[in-house]
Design an enzyme around this catalytic site. Structure first.
Site, PDB file in Angstrom:
ATOM      1  N   ARG A   9      11.354   4.406  -3.663  1.00 37.63           N
ATOM      2  CA  ARG A   9      12.165   3.890  -2.549  1.00 37.63           C
ATOM      3  C   ARG A   9      13.593   3.590  -3.002  1.00 37.63           C
ATOM      4  O   ARG A   9      14.534   3.720  -2.225  1.00 37.63           O
ATOM      5  CB  ARG A   9      11.512   2.696  -1.872  1.00 37.63           C
ATOM      6  CG  ARG A   9      11.367   1.485  -2.713  1.00 37.63           C
ATOM      7  CD  ARG A   9      10.519   0.448  -2.020  1.00 37.63           C
ATOM      8  NE  ARG A   9       9.575  -0.075  -2.980  1.00 37.63           N
ATOM      9  CZ  ARG A   9       9.255  -1.363  -3.092  1.00 37.63           C
ATOM     10  NH1 ARG A   9       9.743  -2.244  -2.256  1.00 37.63           N
ATOM     11  NH2 ARG A   9       8.427  -1.761  -3.998  1.00 37.63           N
ATOM     12  N   SER A  36      12.644  -4.628   2.515  1.00 36.03           N
ATOM     13  CA  SER A  36      11.637  -4.280   1.517  1.00 36.03           C
ATOM     14  C   SER A  36      11.751  -2.816   1.078  1.00 36.03           C
ATOM     15  O   SER A  36      11.578  -2.494  -0.090  1.00 36.03           O
ATOM     16  CB  SER A  36      10.251  -4.619   2.083  1.00 36.03           C
ATOM     17  OG  SER A  36       9.307  -3.629   1.844  1.00 36.03           O
ATOM     18  N   GLU A  57       7.298   0.527  16.251  1.00 38.12           N
ATOM     19  CA  GLU A  57       7.353   1.856  15.643  1.00 38.12           C
ATOM     20  C   GLU A  57       7.399   2.971  16.683  1.00 38.12           C
ATOM     21  O   GLU A  57       8.089   3.988  16.497  1.00 38.12           O
ATOM     22  CB  GLU A  57       6.160   2.041  14.705  1.00 38.12           C
ATOM     23  CG  GLU A  57       6.140   1.090  13.496  1.00 38.12           C
ATOM     24  CD  GLU A  57       5.660  -0.326  13.806  1.00 38.12           C
ATOM     25  OE1 GLU A  57       5.158  -0.555  14.932  1.00 38.12           O
ATOM     26  OE2 GLU A  57       5.790  -1.208  12.937  1.00 38.12           O
ATOM     27  N   PHE A  82       2.047   2.345   9.324  1.00 35.64           N
ATOM     28  CA  PHE A  82       2.359   2.250  10.755  1.00 35.64           C
ATOM     29  C   PHE A  82       3.089   3.466  11.300  1.00 35.64           C
ATOM     30  O   PHE A  82       3.129   3.674  12.502  1.00 35.64           O
ATOM     31  CB  PHE A  82       3.143   0.963  11.012  1.00 35.64           C
ATOM     32  CG  PHE A  82       2.501  -0.217  10.340  1.00 35.64           C
ATOM     33  CD1 PHE A  82       1.189  -0.564  10.658  1.00 35.64           C
ATOM     34  CD2 PHE A  82       3.148  -0.933   9.353  1.00 35.64           C
ATOM     35  CE1 PHE A  82       0.553  -1.615  10.009  1.00 35.64           C
ATOM     36  CE2 PHE A  82       2.512  -1.986   8.699  1.00 35.64           C
ATOM     37  CZ  PHE A  82       1.221  -2.335   9.028  1.00 35.64           C
ATOM     38  N   HIS A 108       5.272   3.130   0.823  1.00 32.36           N
ATOM     39  CA  HIS A 108       4.035   2.367   0.628  1.00 32.36           C
ATOM     40  C   HIS A 108       2.805   3.134   1.114  1.00 32.36           C
ATOM     41  O   HIS A 108       1.891   2.570   1.700  1.00 32.36           O
ATOM     42  CB  HIS A 108       4.091   1.017   1.336  1.00 32.36           C
ATOM     43  CG  HIS A 108       5.174   0.089   0.830  1.00 32.36           C
ATOM     44  ND1 HIS A 108       6.484   0.466   0.694  1.00 32.36           N
ATOM     45  CD2 HIS A 108       5.139  -1.201   0.431  1.00 32.36           C
ATOM     46  CE1 HIS A 108       7.196  -0.554   0.234  1.00 32.36           C
ATOM     47  NE2 HIS A 108       6.405  -1.573   0.059  1.00 32.36           N
ATOM     48  N   ASP A 116      -2.185  -5.969  -0.314  1.00 35.94           N
ATOM     49  CA  ASP A 116      -2.199  -6.115   1.142  1.00 35.94           C
ATOM     50  C   ASP A 116      -3.529  -5.661   1.751  1.00 35.94           C
ATOM     51  O   ASP A 116      -3.898  -6.097   2.830  1.00 35.94           O
ATOM     52  CB  ASP A 116      -1.058  -5.312   1.781  1.00 35.94           C
ATOM     53  CG  ASP A 116       0.237  -6.110   1.833  1.00 35.94           C
ATOM     54  OD1 ASP A 116       0.177  -7.347   1.699  1.00 35.94           O
ATOM     55  OD2 ASP A 116       1.306  -5.502   2.001  1.00 35.94           O
ATOM     56  N   ARG A 166       4.442   3.093  -3.351  1.00 33.93           N
ATOM     57  CA  ARG A 166       5.124   1.850  -3.679  1.00 33.93           C
ATOM     58  C   ARG A 166       5.394   1.634  -5.168  1.00 33.93           C
ATOM     59  O   ARG A 166       6.485   1.183  -5.532  1.00 33.93           O
ATOM     60  CB  ARG A 166       4.317   0.680  -3.115  1.00 33.93           C
ATOM     61  CG  ARG A 166       4.847  -0.683  -3.492  1.00 33.93           C
ATOM     62  CD  ARG A 166       4.143  -1.753  -2.672  1.00 33.93           C
ATOM     63  NE  ARG A 166       4.588  -3.083  -3.032  1.00 33.93           N
ATOM     64  CZ  ARG A 166       3.883  -3.916  -3.794  1.00 33.93           C
ATOM     65  NH1 ARG A 166       2.718  -3.549  -4.281  1.00 33.93           N
ATOM     66  NH2 ARG A 166       4.342  -5.119  -4.054  1.00 33.93           N
TER      67      ARG A 166
HETATM   68  C1  LIG Z   1       2.721  -2.719  13.033  1.00 29.38           C
HETATM   69  C2  LIG Z   1       3.269  -3.439  11.872  1.00 29.38           C
HETATM   70  N1  LIG Z   1       4.541  -3.188  11.484  1.00 29.38           N
HETATM   71  C3  LIG Z   1       5.043  -3.814  10.412  1.00 29.38           C
HETATM   72  C4  LIG Z   1       4.289  -4.696   9.699  1.00 29.38           C
HETATM   73  C5  LIG Z   1       4.855  -5.378   8.471  1.00 29.38           C
HETATM   74  N2  LIG Z   1       5.074  -6.803   8.729  1.00 29.38           N
HETATM   75  C6  LIG Z   1       4.181  -7.727   8.324  1.00 29.38           C
HETATM   76  S1  LIG Z   1       4.587  -9.274   8.816  1.00 29.38           S
HETATM   77  C7  LIG Z   1       5.994  -8.734   9.583  1.00 29.38           C
HETATM   78  C8  LIG Z   1       6.890  -9.703  10.290  1.00 29.38           C
HETATM   79  C9  LIG Z   1       6.121 -10.534  11.252  1.00 29.38           C
HETATM   80  O1  LIG Z   1       6.903 -11.504  11.845  1.00 29.38           O
HETATM   81  P1  LIG Z   1       6.252 -12.571  12.804  1.00 29.38           P
HETATM   82  O2  LIG Z   1       5.395 -11.889  13.799  1.00 29.38           O
HETATM   83  O3  LIG Z   1       7.347 -13.404  13.354  1.00 29.38           O
HETATM   84  O4  LIG Z   1       5.287 -13.378  11.842  1.00 29.38           O
HETATM   85  P2  LIG Z   1       5.468 -14.833  11.185  1.00 29.38           P
HETATM   86  O5  LIG Z   1       6.906 -15.225  11.278  1.00 29.38           O
HETATM   87  O6  LIG Z   1       4.623 -15.735  12.001  1.00 29.38           O
HETATM   88  O7  LIG Z   1       4.992 -14.697   9.784  1.00 29.38           O
HETATM   89  C10 LIG Z   1       6.126  -7.346   9.431  1.00 29.38           C
HETATM   90  C11 LIG Z   1       7.232  -6.546   9.963  1.00 29.38           C
HETATM   91  C12 LIG Z   1       2.958  -4.911  10.127  1.00 29.38           C
HETATM   92  N3  LIG Z   1       2.120  -5.729   9.472  1.00 29.38           N
HETATM   93  N4  LIG Z   1       2.477  -4.284  11.216  1.00 29.38           N
END
Ligand SMILES: Cc1ncc(C[n+]2csc(CCOP(=O)(O)OP(=O)(O)O)c2C)c(N)n1
Ligand SMILES: [Mg+2]
Lengths: 313, 275
Positions: A9, A36, A57, A82, A108, A116, A166
């Site tokens: 990356r 990331s 997405e 995703f 990844h 994860d 990754r």
């Molecule tokens: C479909 C999808 N896209 C991207 C991710 C990667 N990802 C994991 S947590 C996150 C941010 C989540 O933010 P939020 O919903 O506000 O959660 P919190 O602040 O409560 O941790 C992302 C983009 C994922 N898990 N699923």
């Protein structure tokens, strides 16, 4: 021997900056994972050509289609878990069907995303994308070839899916070893067995070749970074020369590189093929090396399969 | 009325223990998502130790209330809450994210009490609707709760689900949004503006309540109001702080998915449990 590790990356983020400089049509889209994956660096340099659409997405893919229709070269990037998973329909109907110039680069991929766990470990993306007409699929083996293949994809019209892993991986390609989209690369000549690999499994194949040579088996190692269109000419040539093949990839053994190689040899020069990959099972949490061992993604597995094929001749 | 009987002291104690577990388990794993776990502690404590009808000895009891962690990356808060409730030994928490452990980076059915694997964001509310619909069909009186991230609301499927629940008059469904203002790349209002979030749900015909997500009385009062609402699903917008309880994590997007080191955590936990 000193092994140099480098991250795909980082290489991708670097080449994006170069492509952005070279071609003003290059735009980059992200889905809340750009810090990331480091595509945020493109956003810092070219804020007017970077679009973070949030965790969306499908919308991202549709927007990329529109950008391509209006003459841009969109690079669409998030985790391979995703994309394509959340947006296969948009990739099929909005991008591949109208043959749009969209470059999907997912990071990844495979099991080595690690702790994860299974929800984030894509093992089906290459198979899903292979079944879509017009899609080019690239799975680079290391950082330098990532840079080169991404740049070539940018200059080649049509939809691309480029899948990165990754972990930092040993560098295989130096400037002297060139790599060309659509041309499988013979990394080592051999006569007893052909090992066709892509992605992080290319390094495992190289290690297997060393182990095999100690057993008196001469292996030819092929980096089949372009999974589609597959370089069937090279694959058939290796099949004729060695009489048996092992494939190795960081995805399900169903429908990926192994599937493509089997289809190719079955059509024109049938030889025994042993497929190394994830054996149609979901992954789990763990460190990437632990997972590679537990799920059979190692040079040892490749060596064993190759030796078995050679012995049963 | 109800308020008198809320055992605030016990809930506070559970919350402190669960915060300590979260920090210890992500430090031990050297990865994971502390920020969004810490912001949701009081919400899960209110559900599992006060509001929900459930029995750790019978995780598959057909009449149990269901909790769907749609923002599955907050697995540490779910696993430690389930452990404190008796679904699994607390000693197992330190195996989070390790190979051969049941405790995956994102929840799945290996762990008793986990209702749904929510690692891919945006899919949980739909599944919660399915559970609520089945409850209606079977004439059961169980309730379904789904916890969503505010970044997660970016996903289109969330809004497809948001349209469907009022159509089916799912008064047995309560969605809770952890409104901590931060997603992975930064602040929600910069990455994908979500305001006015309450109005969005109102426009989709939900019964909307807004609370301080760290105030047990407010959270529990909202959960009661949701239960008393007829023919409409309720969404509780819980205003929280990402990384709550650890000064250097609060409001820092970096601690969305970064583990603090063990030494730091040891000190933090000591003061936390003393208080
Ligand atoms: C479909 C999808 N896209 C991207 C991710 C990667 N990802 C994991 S947590 C996150 C941010 C989540 O933010 P939020 O919903 O506000 O959660 P919190 O602040 O409560 O941790 C992302 C983009 C994922 N898990 N699923
Ligand atoms: Mg958030």
């Amino acid at each position: 021997m000193l092994v140099q590790l480098a991250s795909m990356r980082d290489a991708y983020a670097e080449v994006l900056l170069e492509l952005g400089e070279e071609d003003p049509r290059v735009v980059v889209l992200g889905a809340d994972t750009s810090v990331s994956i480091k595509t945020s660096l493109f956003g810092d340099r070219y804020p007017e050509r970077f679009f973070n659409v949030g965790i969306a997405e499908a919308n991202m893919m549709g927007i990329a289609a529109g950008l391509a229709l209006a003459g841009k070269i969109p690079f669409v990037t998030t985790y391979a878990a995703f994309v394509p998973g959340k947006c296969l329909d948009q990739i099929r109907n909005a991008i591949a069907y109208p043959n749009l110039n969209v470059k999907i680069v997912s990071s990844h991929g495979g099991l080595t995303v690690g702790p994860d766990g299974a929800s984030h470990q894509t093992i089906e993306d290459v198979a899903a994308m292979r079944a879509i007409p017009r899609m080019h699929i690239i799975v680079p083996a290391d950082a330098p070839s990532t840079k080169s293949l991404v740049a070539q994809a940018c200059r080649t019209l049509g939809p691309f899916y480029i899948r990165l892993s990754r972990p930092s991986v040993p560098t295989i390609y130096s400037a002297s070893k060139d790599v060309e989209v659509g041309k499988a690369k013979i990394l080592k000549e051999g006569s007893d067995i052909g090992i066709i690999a892509c992605g992080i499994m290319v390094n495992e194949a190289m290690e297997a070749a060393e182990a095999l040579s100690k057993m008196g088996v001469s292996a030819e190692i092929v980096d089949s970074h372009t999974v589609k269109p597959l370089d069937s000419e090279t694959i058939i040539r290796v099949a004729k020369k060695t009489g048996a093949l092992v494939t190795a990839e960081e995805q399900n053994i169903i429908g990926g590189l192994g599937g493509a190689v089997v289809e190719t040899v079955t059509d024109s020069y049938p030889v025994p093929v042993s497929r190394i990959g994830v054996r149609d099972t979901f992954g789990e949490s763990g460190e990437h090396k632990e997972l590679m061992i537990k799920y059979g993604l190692t040079s040892k597995e490749i060596t064993r399969a190759a030796k078995h094929l050679v012995d049963s001749r | 009325m109800e308020e008198q009987s809320i055992p605030i002291g016990m809930l506070l104690q559970k919350a402190a223990k669960i915060r300590a577990h979260i920090l210890e388990m992500v430090a031990e794993a050297k990865s994971g998502h502390p920020g969004g776990s810490l912001s949701a502690v009081e919400i899960l404590v209110s559900l599992f130790f006060y509001k929900m009808r459930h029995d750790p000895k019978r995780p598959d009891w057909p009449d149990r209330d269901r909790f769907v962690l749609s923002k599955g990356h907050a697995a540490p808060v779910l696993f430690s809450t389930l452990a404190e409730a008796g679904y699994l030994p607390t000693s197992e928490l330190k195996t989070l994210r390790k190979i051969n452990s049941r405790l995956q980076g994102h929840p799945d059915h290996r762990v008793p009490g986990v209702e749904f694997p929510g690692g891919s964001l945006g899919i949980g509310l739909s599944a919660a609707i399915g559970m609520a619909l089945a409850g209606k069909v079977d004439k059961k009186d169980y309730r379904v709760y789904a916890l969503l991230g505010d970044g997660e609301l970016d996903e289109g499927e969330t809004w497809e689900a948001a349209m469907a629940a009022p159509k089916f008059k799912l008064d047995n469904l309560t969605a809770i949004v952890d409104r901590n203002g931060i997603q992975q790349d930064g602040l929600t209002e910069q990455i994908m503006p979500m305001e006015p979030v309450g109005y969005k749900w109102k426009a989709f015909n939900w019964h909307v309540l807004e609370v301080d997500g760290f105030d047990f009385r407010q959270v529990i009062d909202a959960l009661e109001k949701a239960e008393n609402m007829r023919n409409r699903p309720t969404v509780i917008i819980a205003h929280t702080v990402k990384g709550k309880g650890v000064s250097f994590m609060e409001w820092d997007p970096a601690y969305h998915g970064k583990a603090p080191d063990k030494d730091t955590v040891r000190k933090l936990v000591k003061t936390m449990l003393e208080e």
